[in-house]
Design a protein around this motif. Structure first.
Motif, short mmCIF file in Angstrom:
data_model
loop_
_atom_site.label_atom_id
_atom_site.label_comp_id
_atom_site.label_asym_id
_atom_site.label_seq_id
_atom_site.Cartn_x
_atom_site.Cartn_y
_atom_site.Cartn_z
N ASP A 51 43.74 37.77 25.43
CA ASP A 51 44.49 37.14 26.51
C ASP A 51 44.51 37.96 27.79
O ASP A 51 45.12 37.55 28.78
N ARG A 52 43.86 39.11 27.76
CA ARG A 52 43.82 40.00 28.93
C ARG A 52 42.38 40.16 29.41
O ARG A 52 41.43 40.00 28.66
N LEU A 53 42.26 40.52 30.67
CA LEU A 53 40.95 40.89 31.20
C LEU A 53 40.61 42.28 30.68
O LEU A 53 41.50 43.11 30.49
N SER A 54 39.32 42.53 30.49
CA SER A 54 38.92 43.89 30.12
C SER A 54 39.20 44.81 31.32
O SER A 54 39.47 44.33 32.43
N GLU A 55 39.15 46.11 31.12
CA GLU A 55 39.40 47.04 32.23
C GLU A 55 38.42 46.80 33.37
O GLU A 55 38.81 46.78 34.54
N GLN A 56 37.14 46.59 33.05
CA GLN A 56 36.15 46.34 34.09
C GLN A 56 36.41 45.01 34.78
O GLN A 56 36.34 44.92 36.00
N GLN A 57 36.73 43.97 34.01
CA GLN A 57 37.03 42.67 34.61
C GLN A 57 38.25 42.76 35.51
O GLN A 57 38.26 42.20 36.61
N ASP A 58 39.28 43.47 35.06
CA ASP A 58 40.50 43.60 35.86
C ASP A 58 40.22 44.35 37.16
O ASP A 58 40.66 43.92 38.24
#
Length: 163
Positions: free
Chosen positions: A5-12
């Motif tokens: 349900d969260r963006l990955s660190e890179q996506q974020d």
């Protein structure tokens, strides 16, 4: 909330960077245009689209897509530009249900005055920061993101240049 349900660190991080560009680049260009021509970035975009169209005239629906604004936002923009005599509206003689927007001589003169500075701002804030490969990648990425959102906008752009 699960990891799915969260963006990955890179996506974020990437999303935050993209939002920053979408927020701050138009704001910087707005500042330049307001100071140099008392225009917003959206108003400039509408005038520029008209200047590039055949006979400096275009249907309002196509103008909205070309200038990347909603039809309701376009109506407000056109109203402001019309009050300044930078464009004029008229019924389409071939289809009275459609409205045409036309760039006036005053609008064309204003664009001629402001465009060189605008181009310099865009070059300095975007293109001079990128090498040729990054520019190609930016074009590819922007098209990939915009196509599912507004393919009509992509269809109105000139064809890609040979790479």
């Amino acid at each position: 909330m699960s990891a799915a349900d969260r963006l990955s660190e890179q996506q974020d991080r990437t999303w935050s960077l993209l939002v920053g560009v979408m927020m701050w680049l138009p704001a910087e260009l707005d500042t330049y245009l307001e100071q140099s021509a008392d225009l917003s970035h959206a108003e400039y975009g509408v005038l520029r689209c008209l200047s590039l169209s055949e006979d400096r005239e275009i249907h309002m629906s196509r103008l909205a897509a070309t200038a990347s604004v909603t039809p309701s936002h376009l109506s407000r923009i056109v109203g402001r530009l019309e009050k300044r005599s930078l464009l004029a509206r008229s019924a389409d003689p071939t289809d009275a249900r459609k409205t045409l927007a036309r760039l006036t001589q005053s609008g064309a003169r204003l664009l001629t005055e402001v465009e060189p500075g605008y181009v310099a701002e865009v070059r300095a804030r975007v293109f001079e920061l990128l090498d040729h490969q990054q520019l190609d990648q930016l074009e590819d990425l922007a098209e990939a993101i915009l196509t599912p959102l507004r393919s009509d906008c992509i269809g109105l752009l000139p064809p890609r240049s040979a790479r």
